[in-house]
Design a protein around this motif. Structure first.
Motif, PDB file in Angstrom:
ATOM      1  N   VAL A 122       0.843  -1.203   0.000  1.00  0.00           N
ATOM      2  CA  VAL A 122       0.000   0.000   0.000  1.00  0.00           C
ATOM      3  C   VAL A 122       0.876   1.249   0.000  1.00  0.00           C
ATOM      4  O   VAL A 122       0.589   2.232  -0.703  1.00  0.00           O
ATOM      5  CB  VAL A 122      -0.944  -0.006   1.224  1.00  0.00           C
ATOM      6  N   LEU A 123       1.950   1.211   0.774  1.00  0.00           N
ATOM      7  CA  LEU A 123       2.889   2.338   0.843  1.00  0.00           C
ATOM      8  C   LEU A 123       3.483   2.629  -0.533  1.00  0.00           C
ATOM      9  O   LEU A 123       3.561   3.786  -0.968  1.00  0.00           O
ATOM     10  CB  LEU A 123       3.999   2.010   1.844  1.00  0.00           C
ATOM     11  N   SER A 124       3.885   1.565  -1.235  1.00  0.00           N
ATOM     12  CA  SER A 124       4.477   1.713  -2.559  1.00  0.00           C
ATOM     13  C   SER A 124       3.486   2.307  -3.554  1.00  0.00           C
ATOM     14  O   SER A 124       3.837   3.189  -4.350  1.00  0.00           O
ATOM     15  CB  SER A 124       4.973   0.350  -3.061  1.00  0.00           C
ATOM     16  N   GLU A 125       2.223   1.859  -3.497  1.00  0.00           N
ATOM     17  CA  GLU A 125       1.211   2.371  -4.422  1.00  0.00           C
ATOM     18  C   GLU A 125       0.879   3.836  -4.135  1.00  0.00           C
ATOM     19  O   GLU A 125       0.656   4.617  -5.055  1.00  0.00           O
ATOM     20  CB  GLU A 125      -0.054   1.515  -4.355  1.00  0.00           C
ATOM     21  N   GLU A 126       0.847   4.197  -2.868  1.00  0.00           N
ATOM     22  CA  GLU A 126       0.560   5.596  -2.539  1.00  0.00           C
ATOM     23  C   GLU A 126       1.727   6.510  -2.939  1.00  0.00           C
ATOM     24  O   GLU A 126       1.516   7.659  -3.320  1.00  0.00           O
ATOM     25  CB  GLU A 126       0.254   5.744  -1.049  1.00  0.00           C
ATOM     26  N   ILE A 127       2.944   6.001  -2.854  1.00  0.00           N
ATOM     27  CA  ILE A 127       4.095   6.770  -3.337  1.00  0.00           C
ATOM     28  C   ILE A 127       3.987   6.968  -4.850  1.00  0.00           C
ATOM     29  O   ILE A 127       4.238   8.057  -5.371  1.00  0.00           O
ATOM     30  CB  ILE A 127       5.413   6.065  -2.961  1.00  0.00           C
ATOM     31  N   ASN A 128       3.559   5.907  -5.560  1.00  0.00           N
ATOM     32  CA  ASN A 128       3.336   6.029  -7.004  1.00  0.00           C
ATOM     33  C   ASN A 128       2.229   7.035  -7.310  1.00  0.00           C
ATOM     34  O   ASN A 128       2.307   7.774  -8.302  1.00  0.00           O
ATOM     35  CB  ASN A 128       2.981   4.670  -7.597  1.00  0.00           C
ATOM     36  N   ASN A 129       1.191   7.045  -6.474  1.00  0.00           N
ATOM     37  CA  ASN A 129       0.114   8.030  -6.652  1.00  0.00           C
ATOM     38  C   ASN A 129       0.655   9.455  -6.541  1.00  0.00           C
ATOM     39  O   ASN A 129       0.325  10.332  -7.343  1.00  0.00           O
ATOM     40  CB  ASN A 129      -0.979   7.821  -5.606  1.00  0.00           C
ATOM     41  N   SER A 130       1.489   9.682  -5.528  1.00  0.00           N
ATOM     42  CA  SER A 130       2.035  11.021  -5.305  1.00  0.00           C
ATOM     43  C   SER A 130       2.974  11.449  -6.430  1.00  0.00           C
ATOM     44  O   SER A 130       2.900  12.580  -6.914  1.00  0.00           O
ATOM     45  CB  SER A 130       2.782  11.075  -3.968  1.00  0.00           C
ATOM     46  N   LEU A 131       3.838  10.530  -6.853  1.00  0.00           N
ATOM     47  CA  LEU A 131       4.854  10.876  -7.839  1.00  0.00           C
ATOM     48  C   LEU A 131       4.315  10.874  -9.264  1.00  0.00           C
ATOM     49  O   LEU A 131       4.409  11.875  -9.974  1.00  0.00           O
ATOM     50  CB  LEU A 131       6.030   9.896  -7.741  1.00  0.00           C
ATOM     51  N   PHE A 132       3.760   9.730  -9.672  1.00  0.00           N
ATOM     52  CA  PHE A 132       3.470   9.497 -11.085  1.00  0.00           C
ATOM     53  C   PHE A 132       2.019   9.760 -11.480  1.00  0.00           C
ATOM     54  O   PHE A 132       1.660   9.592 -12.645  1.00  0.00           O
ATOM     55  CB  PHE A 132       3.857   8.067 -11.459  1.00  0.00           C
ATOM     56  N   ARG A 133       1.210  10.140 -10.513  1.00  0.00           N
ATOM     57  CA  ARG A 133      -0.166  10.520 -10.855  1.00  0.00           C
ATOM     58  C   ARG A 133      -0.395  11.984 -10.467  1.00  0.00           C
ATOM     59  O   ARG A 133      -0.565  12.837 -11.317  1.00  0.00           O
ATOM     60  CB  ARG A 133      -1.152   9.565 -10.176  1.00  0.00           C
ATOM     61  N   SER A 134      -0.348  12.274  -9.168  1.00  0.00           N
ATOM     62  CA  SER A 134      -0.559  13.657  -8.732  1.00  0.00           C
ATOM     63  C   SER A 134       0.577  14.562  -9.200  1.00  0.00           C
ATOM     64  O   SER A 134       0.344  15.659  -9.713  1.00  0.00           O
ATOM     65  CB  SER A 134      -0.677  13.705  -7.209  1.00  0.00           C
ATOM     66  N   GLY A 135       1.820  14.113  -9.035  1.00  0.00           N
ATOM     67  CA  GLY A 135       2.970  14.917  -9.449  1.00  0.00           C
ATOM     68  C   GLY A 135       2.978  15.176 -10.946  1.00  0.00           C
ATOM     69  O   GLY A 135       3.244  16.292 -11.394  1.00  0.00           O
ATOM     70  N   ASN A 136       2.684  14.139 -11.733  1.00  0.00           N
ATOM     71  CA  ASN A 136       2.641  14.292 -13.187  1.00  0.00           C
ATOM     72  C   ASN A 136       1.631  15.349 -13.614  1.00  0.00           C
ATOM     73  O   ASN A 136       1.931  16.238 -14.408  1.00  0.00           O
ATOM     74  CB  ASN A 136       2.269  12.961 -13.848  1.00  0.00           C
TER      75      ASN A 136
END
Length: 303
Positions: free
Chosen positions: A134-148
């Protein structure tokens, strides 16, 4: 031998330093205030597709129309374009939807958005393995979804809990395992990410697409020649190792170079600290708060 080690050390530091700078820019951008879409000027009808046999998500104030299916391709192509403008593909693990769920999706669609990635939140993440996933997916959300999306690029698609323009989906969904993300990027269609439109799941959904590095790289040169920087950004992000792998490699190399030459290791300790800060900023508050609550409850039990 010494020259070879120092050249390798400098090369690795340069590459990983650039990567962490890129990730830091994304994570800082993810914390910027998002612009809300204006209220939709039209009334839209939306079909929500849920796999047969799964429990229907609990509903809030809005009216939902769930359609269960056994064959996803057949279900999509059976929808009437005159009646439905939008279709939402939910995971079989979904248990509830956030408030104003459809309203926020309609607002984005009315502004011209054809593809939307919704925010998946896993309710149950007890245990080290589940928590790290879950931690890894939320980091992906922050970086590669919200950040993008905050810096103008498209969000990455997770493969489930998504909303699409029905007409586009019917034209492009050829099989049940069609990689819709790749089609959107090749057509240079913007993918939005709505972090406050949440699909709560009892367990982590399964990623439906296979990660093929060789096939991914085959699209890099054509994308560069076409000037499709959106797709180039996505291809580059697919090559980035996971947070655990990257931090593990940096930690091991830092220890090795410290034992070999401590003066050369100072920059790696700074880089290791930078990676910890970057990934810490990418972790959402609710995961940190959950851990604090667990610690407080254990302290109360012991005392």
């Amino acid at each position: 031998m010494d020259n070879f080690i120092y050249i390798t050390d400098d090369f690795l530091f340069f590459c990983i330093g650039l990567l962490l700078l890129y990730l830091f820019i994304l994570v800082v951008a993810s914390h910027f205030k998002r612009t809300n879409y204006p209220k939709a000027q039209k009334q839209y009808h939306c079909a929500i597709l849920v796999p047969a046999g799964s429990l229907l998500p609990s509903m809030y104030q809005e009216a939902y129309e769930f359609i269960t299916y056994k064959d996803l391709l057949e279900a999509i192509h059976s929808l009437d374009k005159e009646r439905y403008k939008l279709v939402i593909l939910l995971s079989d693990k979904s248990s509830s939807l956030s408030s104003h769920f459809l309203e926020k999706i309609y607002n984005a669609y009315d502004a011209g958005i054809q593809a939307i990635q919704l925010h998946t939140v896993v309710n149950e993440h007890k245990g080290i393995r589940k928590h790290f996933h879950v931690l890894s997916e939320e980091i992906n959300n922050s970086l590669f979804r919200s950040g993008n999306t905050q810096i103008g690029f498209s969000s990455n698609l997770f493969g489930t809990n998504m909303a699409f323009d029905l007409e586009w989906l019917q034209k492009n969904q050829k099989t049940a395992r069609t990689n819709l993300e790749r089609k959107l990027f090749k057509q240079n269609i913007y993918i939005e990410y709505l972090p406050d439109v949440i699909v709560y799941c009892d367990s982590a959904p399964v990623y439906p697409y296979r990660r093929r590095i060789r096939k991914t790289l085959s699209y890099l040169l054509p994308s560069l020649l076409e000037g499709n920087w959106n797709f180039c950004n996505r291809i580059a992000q697919q090559l980035i190792p996971s947070p655990i792998k990257l931090c593990t490699f940096v930690s091991i190399w830092t220890l090795l170079i410290t034992g070999y030459s401590w003066t050369s290791s100072l920059k790696w300790w700074i880089l290791l600290l930078g990676s910890a800060i970057t990934y810490s900023l990418a972790i959402p508050d609710y995961l940190v708060e959950d851990k604090k609550k667990q610690k407080h409850s254990i302290w109360r039990k012991r005392h």
